[in-house]
Design a protein around this motif. Sequence first.
Motif, mmCIF file in Angstrom:
data_model
loop_
_atom_site.group_PDB
_atom_site.id
_atom_site.type_symbol
_atom_site.label_atom_id
_atom_site.label_comp_id
_atom_site.label_asym_id
_atom_site.label_seq_id
_atom_site.Cartn_x
_atom_site.Cartn_y
_atom_site.Cartn_z
ATOM 1 N N ASN A 77 0.941 -1.614 0.214
ATOM 2 C CA ASN A 77 0.327 -0.079 0.416
ATOM 3 C C ASN A 77 0.937 1.236 -0.062
ATOM 4 O OD1 ASN A 77 -2.757 -1.446 0.006
ATOM 5 N ND2 ASN A 77 -2.412 -1.867 2.496
ATOM 6 N N GLN A 78 2.256 1.244 0.048
ATOM 7 C CA GLN A 78 3.314 1.958 -0.749
ATOM 8 C C GLN A 78 2.973 2.655 -2.144
ATOM 9 O OE1 GLN A 78 6.657 1.045 0.404
ATOM 10 N NE2 GLN A 78 6.329 2.832 3.047
ATOM 11 N N ASN A 79 2.923 3.557 -2.590
ATOM 12 C CA ASN A 79 3.426 4.378 -4.077
ATOM 13 C C ASN A 79 4.477 3.750 -4.299
ATOM 14 O OD1 ASN A 79 0.401 4.430 -5.117
ATOM 15 N ND2 ASN A 79 1.098 6.980 -4.259
ATOM 16 N N ILE A 80 5.415 3.170 -5.667
ATOM 17 C CA ILE A 80 6.181 2.560 -5.753
ATOM 18 C C ILE A 80 7.047 3.743 -7.215
ATOM 19 C CG2 ILE A 80 7.173 0.636 -4.789
ATOM 20 C CD1 ILE A 80 6.644 -0.256 -7.795
ATOM 21 N N LYS A 81 8.131 4.715 -6.654
ATOM 22 C CA LYS A 81 8.628 5.424 -8.360
ATOM 23 C C LYS A 81 9.503 4.567 -8.300
ATOM 24 C CE LYS A 81 6.888 10.141 -6.797
ATOM 25 N NZ LYS A 81 6.369 10.079 -7.389
ATOM 26 N N PHE A 82 9.626 4.488 -9.713
ATOM 27 C CA PHE A 82 10.879 3.087 -10.957
ATOM 28 C C PHE A 82 11.217 4.181 -11.941
ATOM 29 C CE2 PHE A 82 6.778 1.880 -12.151
ATOM 30 C CZ PHE A 82 6.995 1.237 -13.508
ATOM 31 N N LYS A 165 14.579 0.114 -11.734
ATOM 32 C CA LYS A 165 15.027 0.682 -10.904
ATOM 33 C C LYS A 165 14.244 1.103 -10.101
ATOM 34 C CE LYS A 165 18.858 3.252 -8.479
ATOM 35 N NZ LYS A 165 19.890 3.983 -8.333
ATOM 36 N N VAL A 166 14.736 0.906 -8.307
ATOM 37 C CA VAL A 166 13.010 1.300 -7.640
ATOM 38 C C VAL A 166 13.354 2.572 -7.215
ATOM 39 C CG1 VAL A 166 11.797 1.332 -5.853
ATOM 40 C CG2 VAL A 166 12.205 -0.963 -7.364
ATOM 41 N N VAL A 167 13.392 4.017 -7.229
ATOM 42 C CA VAL A 167 14.039 5.134 -7.122
ATOM 43 C C VAL A 167 13.198 6.080 -6.035
ATOM 44 C CG1 VAL A 167 14.389 7.963 -8.110
ATOM 45 C CG2 VAL A 167 13.782 5.993 -9.388
ATOM 46 N N SER A 168 12.306 5.560 -5.863
ATOM 47 C CA SER A 168 11.746 6.055 -3.933
ATOM 48 C C SER A 168 10.071 5.047 -3.565
ATOM 49 C CB SER A 168 11.591 7.250 -4.432
ATOM 50 O OG SER A 168 10.819 7.778 -5.031
ATOM 51 N N THR A 169 9.885 5.459 -2.583
ATOM 52 C CA THR A 169 8.934 5.490 -2.233
ATOM 53 C C THR A 169 7.963 6.362 -1.321
ATOM 54 O OG1 THR A 169 9.219 4.142 -0.353
ATOM 55 C CG2 THR A 169 9.206 2.770 -2.272
ATOM 56 N N GLU A 170 6.673 6.200 -1.377
ATOM 57 C CA GLU A 170 6.192 7.268 -0.820
ATOM 58 C C GLU A 170 4.280 6.599 -0.333
ATOM 59 O OE1 GLU A 170 4.143 10.360 -3.393
ATOM 60 O OE2 GLU A 170 3.071 9.215 -4.539
ATOM 61 N N GLU A 171 4.217 7.163 0.890
ATOM 62 C CA GLU A 171 2.541 6.445 1.438
ATOM 63 C C GLU A 171 1.402 6.312 0.406
ATOM 64 O OE1 GLU A 171 2.472 4.613 4.140
ATOM 65 O OE2 GLU A 171 5.226 4.424 4.273
ATOM 66 N N THR A 172 0.538 5.913 0.505
ATOM 67 C CA THR A 172 -0.462 5.943 -0.567
ATOM 68 C C THR A 172 -1.492 7.415 0.215
ATOM 69 O OG1 THR A 172 0.183 3.997 -1.562
ATOM 70 C CG2 THR A 172 -2.292 5.190 -2.322
ATOM 71 N N PRO A 173 -1.427 8.576 -0.566
ATOM 72 C CA PRO A 173 -2.091 9.718 -0.252
ATOM 73 C C PRO A 173 -4.082 8.505 -0.018
ATOM 74 C CG PRO A 173 -2.018 9.461 -2.383
ATOM 75 C CD PRO A 173 -1.333 8.612 -1.643
ATOM 76 N N GLU A 174 -4.261 9.265 0.809
ATOM 77 C CA GLU A 174 -5.705 9.039 0.954
ATOM 78 C C GLU A 174 -6.846 9.497 0.009
ATOM 79 O OE1 GLU A 174 -9.976 9.288 4.361
ATOM 80 O OE2 GLU A 174 -8.030 9.829 4.519
ATOM 81 N N ALA A 175 -7.744 8.319 -0.659
ATOM 82 C CA ALA A 175 -8.373 8.475 -1.966
ATOM 83 C C ALA A 175 -9.572 9.757 -1.574
ATOM 84 C CB ALA A 175 -9.230 7.035 -2.504
ATOM 85 N N SER A 176 -9.699 10.545 -2.910
ATOM 86 C CA SER A 176 -11.036 11.427 -2.965
ATOM 87 C C SER A 176 -12.026 10.984 -2.431
ATOM 88 C CB SER A 176 -10.620 12.457 -3.779
ATOM 89 O OG SER A 176 -9.508 13.107 -4.386
ATOM 90 N N LYS A 177 -12.801 11.659 -1.784
ATOM 91 C CA LYS A 177 -14.359 10.921 -1.415
ATOM 92 C C LYS A 177 -15.370 11.658 -1.933
ATOM 93 C CE LYS A 177 -12.521 8.819 2.148
ATOM 94 N NZ LYS A 177 -12.317 7.633 2.160
ATOM 95 N N LYS A 178 -16.826 11.267 -2.311
ATOM 96 C CA LYS A 178 -17.611 11.355 -3.245
ATOM 97 C C LYS A 178 -18.062 12.859 -2.249
ATOM 98 C CE LYS A 178 -22.124 10.087 -5.452
ATOM 99 N NZ LYS A 178 -22.892 9.458 -5.505
ATOM 100 N N LEU A 179 -18.470 14.102 -2.820
ATOM 101 C CA LEU A 179 -19.321 14.920 -1.562
ATOM 102 C C LEU A 179 -20.811 14.644 -1.365
ATOM 103 C CD1 LEU A 179 -17.720 17.930 -2.913
ATOM 104 C CD2 LEU A 179 -16.631 16.611 -1.737
ATOM 105 N N GLY A 180 -21.434 15.215 -0.307
ATOM 106 C CA GLY A 180 -22.717 14.544 -0.143
ATOM 107 C C GLY A 180 -22.905 15.773 -1.367
#
Length: 319
Positions: A77-82, A165-180
Motif C-alpha cells: 500500500n505504498q506508491n513506488i516510483k521507478f 530501478k526503484v527510485v523511491s517510495t511514498e505513502e499512498t495518499p487517502e483517496a478522495s471522497k464523494k461529496l454529499g
Amino acid sequence: MRKVMTLAAAASLLLVTACGSTATASSGDITPLESIKVTPGSDDSSDPTVTFDSPLVATETAARVLEEGKGDPIKENQNIKFKSVAYKAEDASLIGSGFSGEPVTLPVNDEFKAQLPALYETLLQTKVGSWIAMVEPEAEVPAVEGADASKGPEDDKVKTVVVLKVVSTEETPEASKKLGADEVKTLKDDGVLPSYEMKDDKPAITIPKGKDVPAGLAVDVIKEGTGKVATESSDVAANYTGVRWDDGEQFDSSYDRGEASEFNLGQVIPGWTQGLTGLKAGTQVMLTIPTDLAYGPDAAAQNKPAGPLVFFVELKEVK
C-alpha cells in the motif's frame, strides 16, 4: 477508461541486472534471468548498460532482484516510483527507456498483485534503490476484446525483458471522497462548479475562472431520470463530453461520434463508477473528478488526460 490495463501496459517497461551481485529476492522461475547483468548509469537519469544471453526463453512470470538497494524496505500500500528500460528477448535489442524522464508511479496494492504477482512479491522482499529484472509472458496478460485467440505455443513465450530501478517510495495518499448532496449544492451556489450549455445538440462545458478544483468527487445532477437504477457493476450506455479542469480543453466526446458509448461501470475510472452508481437511466449529470479518481498522477505518461477532469454525462440506458 480502463485502469486495469494500465498496469499491464506499465509491465512492458521493467527489467534489470547487477554486475557481481547476488540475487536476494525473487519470485517465479528465475532460471532464464540468470544471465542478465546490469551496470548502472552515472545517475538516475542515465541509462544502465544491460546484457543477457539471447534469445532469452521464458514461459513463466518471474522477477529477480539483481542488485539490492540500501534504502527503506518496500511495503504494501505504498506508491513506488521507478525508472525502467525494455529489451527484446529474442536479440537483446533496445525497445525503449524511461531513464531520461520522470519516474513512473504505481501503487503496491491488490490490483498490482493481481496483474503482476511475481513483481509484487519480489518488491515486498527488497528495498528502495534495488534493480529488478522481470519477464511476463504475453499469454498471461488479460485478454482484450478483439484480440487474436488463435495463438500457438510460441506466443506464450516472453518477448520483452524489462529492467527497473526503484527510485523511491511514498505513502499512498487517502483517496478522495464523494461529496454529499449538500456540499455539492453549496459549491454550485458559490460558482465553484463547472457549467454547460448545449450548442448544436452538444454540451459545451465552461470551467469557473479563478476557482480551485473541489476537494472530492462532485456529482451535480442536472436532470433526474426515471429509468432503471445503475449499480457499480451495471452495463450502461451513455453520451458524454469530457474536458480537463486545468485548461477546459475537450479530450473526448461521444456526441462527436454520433452515438452513445457502452461500457460496464466496474471497468471505468473510479470517478465514473462512483459518480454514476445510484443514478437512474435518463439522468443528466456533471461529474467533477479529482486526479486520483480519474487517470491518476501519471496519466500523461500513459497518454491519458491528466489532472482533474469534468464530464457532462447523459445516462441513456441501464441494461
